[in-house]
Design a protein around this motif. Sequence first.
Motif, PDB file in Angstrom:
ATOM      1  N   GLN A 137     -19.230 -21.451  -9.185  1.00  0.00           N
ATOM      2  CA  GLN A 137     -18.584 -22.744  -9.354  1.00  0.00           C
ATOM      3  C   GLN A 137     -18.615 -23.152 -10.819  1.00  0.00           C
ATOM      4  O   GLN A 137     -19.692 -23.174 -11.430  1.00  0.00           O
ATOM      5  N   PRO A 138     -17.454 -23.476 -11.414  1.00  0.00           N
ATOM      6  CA  PRO A 138     -16.132 -23.355 -10.778  1.00  0.00           C
ATOM      7  C   PRO A 138     -15.637 -21.913 -10.810  1.00  0.00           C
ATOM      8  O   PRO A 138     -16.220 -21.085 -11.494  1.00  0.00           O
ATOM      9  N   GLY A 139     -14.591 -21.635 -10.081  1.00  0.00           N
ATOM     10  CA  GLY A 139     -13.983 -20.314 -10.145  1.00  0.00           C
ATOM     11  C   GLY A 139     -13.945 -19.544  -8.843  1.00  0.00           C
ATOM     12  O   GLY A 139     -13.323 -18.487  -8.767  1.00  0.00           O
ATOM     13  N   GLU A 140     -14.585 -20.044  -7.781  1.00  0.00           N
ATOM     14  CA  GLU A 140     -14.581 -19.315  -6.517  1.00  0.00           C
ATOM     15  C   GLU A 140     -13.183 -19.326  -5.904  1.00  0.00           C
ATOM     16  O   GLU A 140     -12.505 -20.355  -5.880  1.00  0.00           O
ATOM     17  N   LEU A 141     -12.765 -18.168  -5.419  1.00  0.00           N
ATOM     18  CA  LEU A 141     -11.480 -18.031  -4.741  1.00  0.00           C
ATOM     19  C   LEU A 141     -11.699 -17.947  -3.236  1.00  0.00           C
ATOM     20  O   LEU A 141     -12.825 -17.785  -2.775  1.00  0.00           O
ATOM     21  N   THR A 142     -10.614 -18.035  -2.470  1.00  0.00           N
ATOM     22  CA  THR A 142     -10.750 -18.030  -1.014  1.00  0.00           C
ATOM     23  C   THR A 142      -9.905 -16.971  -0.317  1.00  0.00           C
ATOM     24  O   THR A 142     -10.133 -16.687   0.860  1.00  0.00           O
ATOM     25  N   GLY A 143      -8.950 -16.376  -1.037  1.00  0.00           N
ATOM     26  CA  GLY A 143      -8.008 -15.503  -0.341  1.00  0.00           C
ATOM     27  C   GLY A 143      -8.118 -14.019  -0.581  1.00  0.00           C
ATOM     28  O   GLY A 143      -7.417 -13.228   0.060  1.00  0.00           O
ATOM     29  N   CYS A 144      -9.024 -13.599  -1.481  1.00  0.00           N
ATOM     30  CA  CYS A 144      -9.038 -12.182  -1.874  1.00  0.00           C
ATOM     31  C   CYS A 144      -9.522 -11.258  -0.767  1.00  0.00           C
ATOM     32  O   CYS A 144      -9.037 -10.135  -0.627  1.00  0.00           O
ATOM     33  N   HIS A 145     -10.502 -11.719   0.031  1.00  0.00           N
ATOM     34  CA  HIS A 145     -10.981 -10.900   1.148  1.00  0.00           C
ATOM     35  C   HIS A 145      -9.870 -10.721   2.178  1.00  0.00           C
ATOM     36  O   HIS A 145      -9.681  -9.628   2.727  1.00  0.00           O
ATOM     37  N   ASN A 146      -9.133 -11.796   2.443  1.00  0.00           N
ATOM     38  CA  ASN A 146      -8.041 -11.716   3.406  1.00  0.00           C
ATOM     39  C   ASN A 146      -6.913 -10.817   2.900  1.00  0.00           C
ATOM     40  O   ASN A 146      -6.256 -10.124   3.686  1.00  0.00           O
ATOM     41  N   ASP A 147      -6.676 -10.836   1.588  1.00  0.00           N
ATOM     42  CA  ASP A 147      -5.683  -9.920   1.008  1.00  0.00           C
ATOM     43  C   ASP A 147      -6.012  -8.481   1.371  1.00  0.00           C
ATOM     44  O   ASP A 147      -5.154  -7.711   1.805  1.00  0.00           O
ATOM     45  N   VAL A 148      -7.265  -8.108   1.160  1.00  0.00           N
ATOM     46  CA  VAL A 148      -7.692  -6.740   1.426  1.00  0.00           C
ATOM     47  C   VAL A 148      -7.515  -6.399   2.904  1.00  0.00           C
ATOM     48  O   VAL A 148      -7.030  -5.310   3.250  1.00  0.00           O
ATOM     49  N   LYS A 149      -7.890  -7.318   3.780  1.00  0.00           N
ATOM     50  CA  LYS A 149      -7.752  -7.069   5.219  1.00  0.00           C
ATOM     51  C   LYS A 149      -6.284  -6.924   5.602  1.00  0.00           C
ATOM     52  O   LYS A 149      -5.928  -6.067   6.429  1.00  0.00           O
ATOM     53  N   ASN A 150      -5.409  -7.753   5.017  1.00  0.00           N
ATOM     54  CA  ASN A 150      -3.980  -7.664   5.317  1.00  0.00           C
ATOM     55  C   ASN A 150      -3.373  -6.370   4.783  1.00  0.00           C
ATOM     56  O   ASN A 150      -2.541  -5.735   5.442  1.00  0.00           O
ATOM     57  N   VAL A 151      -3.775  -5.966   3.578  1.00  0.00           N
ATOM     58  CA  VAL A 151      -3.267  -4.724   2.996  1.00  0.00           C
ATOM     59  C   VAL A 151      -3.749  -3.524   3.809  1.00  0.00           C
ATOM     60  O   VAL A 151      -2.987  -2.585   4.086  1.00  0.00           O
ATOM     61  N   LYS A 152      -5.011  -3.551   4.200  1.00  0.00           N
ATOM     62  CA  LYS A 152      -5.554  -2.458   5.006  1.00  0.00           C
ATOM     63  C   LYS A 152      -4.782  -2.322   6.315  1.00  0.00           C
ATOM     64  O   LYS A 152      -4.417  -1.213   6.726  1.00  0.00           O
ATOM     65  N   GLU A 153      -4.524  -3.436   6.959  1.00  0.00           N
ATOM     66  CA  GLU A 153      -3.769  -3.417   8.218  1.00  0.00           C
ATOM     67  C   GLU A 153      -2.365  -2.862   7.988  1.00  0.00           C
ATOM     68  O   GLU A 153      -1.859  -2.064   8.786  1.00  0.00           O
ATOM     69  N   TYR A 154      -1.742  -3.258   6.884  1.00  0.00           N
ATOM     70  CA  TYR A 154      -0.395  -2.762   6.574  1.00  0.00           C
ATOM     71  C   TYR A 154      -0.403  -1.253   6.358  1.00  0.00           C
ATOM     72  O   TYR A 154       0.447  -0.531   6.887  1.00  0.00           O
ATOM     73  N   LEU A 155      -1.364  -0.765   5.582  1.00  0.00           N
ATOM     74  CA  LEU A 155      -1.435   0.670   5.298  1.00  0.00           C
ATOM     75  C   LEU A 155      -1.647   1.484   6.568  1.00  0.00           C
ATOM     76  O   LEU A 155      -1.026   2.539   6.751  1.00  0.00           O
ATOM     77  N   MET A 156      -2.519   0.995   7.444  1.00  0.00           N
ATOM     78  CA  MET A 156      -2.824   1.738   8.661  1.00  0.00           C
ATOM     79  C   MET A 156      -1.676   1.674   9.666  1.00  0.00           C
ATOM     80  O   MET A 156      -1.321   2.689  10.280  1.00  0.00           O
ATOM     81  N   ASN A 157      -1.075   0.501   9.822  1.00  0.00           N
ATOM     82  CA  ASN A 157      -0.042   0.330  10.849  1.00  0.00           C
ATOM     83  C   ASN A 157       1.317   0.871  10.429  1.00  0.00           C
ATOM     84  O   ASN A 157       2.053   1.428  11.250  1.00  0.00           O
ATOM     85  N   GLU A 158       1.662   0.709   9.158  1.00  0.00           N
ATOM     86  CA  GLU A 158       2.999   1.072   8.709  1.00  0.00           C
ATOM     87  C   GLU A 158       3.070   2.418   7.991  1.00  0.00           C
ATOM     88  O   GLU A 158       4.134   3.024   7.905  1.00  0.00           O
ATOM     89  N   HIS A 159       1.929   2.890   7.463  1.00  0.00           N
ATOM     90  CA  HIS A 159       1.965   4.138   6.695  1.00  0.00           C
ATOM     91  C   HIS A 159       0.928   5.162   7.157  1.00  0.00           C
ATOM     92  O   HIS A 159       0.685   6.154   6.475  1.00  0.00           O
ATOM     93  N   SER A 160       0.308   4.899   8.285  1.00  0.00           N
ATOM     94  CA  SER A 160      -0.582   5.869   8.953  1.00  0.00           C
ATOM     95  C   SER A 160      -1.775   6.305   8.101  1.00  0.00           C
ATOM     96  O   SER A 160      -2.220   7.448   8.195  1.00  0.00           O
ATOM     97  N   PHE A 161      -2.291   5.398   7.261  1.00  0.00           N
ATOM     98  CA  PHE A 161      -3.553   5.685   6.574  1.00  0.00           C
ATOM     99  C   PHE A 161      -4.672   5.663   7.613  1.00  0.00           C
ATOM    100  O   PHE A 161      -4.691   4.790   8.494  1.00  0.00           O
ATOM    101  N   LYS A 162      -5.609   6.600   7.532  1.00  0.00           N
ATOM    102  CA  LYS A 162      -6.733   6.635   8.455  1.00  0.00           C
ATOM    103  C   LYS A 162      -7.890   5.813   7.886  1.00  0.00           C
ATOM    104  O   LYS A 162      -8.172   5.867   6.687  1.00  0.00           O
ATOM    105  N   GLU A 163      -8.562   5.080   8.769  1.00  0.00           N
ATOM    106  CA  GLU A 163      -9.610   4.170   8.312  1.00  0.00           C
ATOM    107  C   GLU A 163     -10.717   4.891   7.557  1.00  0.00           C
ATOM    108  O   GLU A 163     -11.285   4.348   6.597  1.00  0.00           O
ATOM    109  N   GLU A 164     -11.024   6.127   7.957  1.00  0.00           N
ATOM    110  CA  GLU A 164     -12.097   6.850   7.295  1.00  0.00           C
ATOM    111  C   GLU A 164     -11.740   7.236   5.850  1.00  0.00           C
ATOM    112  O   GLU A 164     -12.616   7.598   5.058  1.00  0.00           O
ATOM    113  N   ASN A 165     -10.457   7.129   5.497  1.00  0.00           N
ATOM    114  CA  ASN A 165     -10.031   7.435   4.137  1.00  0.00           C
ATOM    115  C   ASN A 165      -9.757   6.179   3.316  1.00  0.00           C
ATOM    116  O   ASN A 165      -9.158   6.246   2.238  1.00  0.00           O
ATOM    117  N   ILE A 166     -10.178   5.023   3.837  1.00  0.00           N
ATOM    118  CA  ILE A 166      -9.992   3.754   3.134  1.00  0.00           C
ATOM    119  C   ILE A 166     -11.352   3.183   2.761  1.00  0.00           C
ATOM    120  O   ILE A 166     -12.191   2.934   3.624  1.00  0.00           O
TER     121      ILE A 166
END
Length: 217
Positions: A137-166
Amino acid sequence: MGWLVKKIREFKEEQKAHLIKAEVRMISGCDDSQTSADVSNVKMFELPDPAGKAGGACTSAYLSVLYKDKKASGAELTFVEVLQKMRVHLTEKKYTQIPQLSSSKPIDLNEPFQLVPDTATGTKRALLIGINYTGMQPGELTGCHNDVKNVKEYLMNEHSFKEENITVMLDDNVHESPTKANIISGYKKLTKESQPGDAVFCHFSGKSNSDKMSAGR
């Protein structure tokens, strides 16, 4: 002097091709003089199942464009169109970031945008880093963890990345901590494991400018 400038540019391109054998493409969210921006609710970007969560403005715009392109009929979006649509998304929602595309080798910006090139027939690997600067404080963000979760979901669902390789790094006391040493180690691991024909996706959500932080962060 024009010929000299041309020769220097050609020499730099030759050196770059020698030093960087892989084709590296990067979309960056903002200039060094800008700051990253949180979106309090990524629902405004029409992402799948946002659940009212926060996210980064640039990542949300990027995913929104790609999800819509996946569902759209007709020709795929080009590199130029992806950037243009991201800029429109951000401008409409009053964000100042101007996404930029950089490449280690010349590319035709009017070719279809490919997150995973057709030539990448090997293993798909990813390193996803999200830093909320928890407790700062100050400077804490709130959305970066969710970004990663959303990107991970996109990679796995749309481009067939395997979780063990992420590999996921978050400052949440659950995942591997995104310290400087761990991030460097993560990139070295990707470099060591990757072979010709593999595809590697790297994502970073956090601050875009340099702040003084505690040792090891």
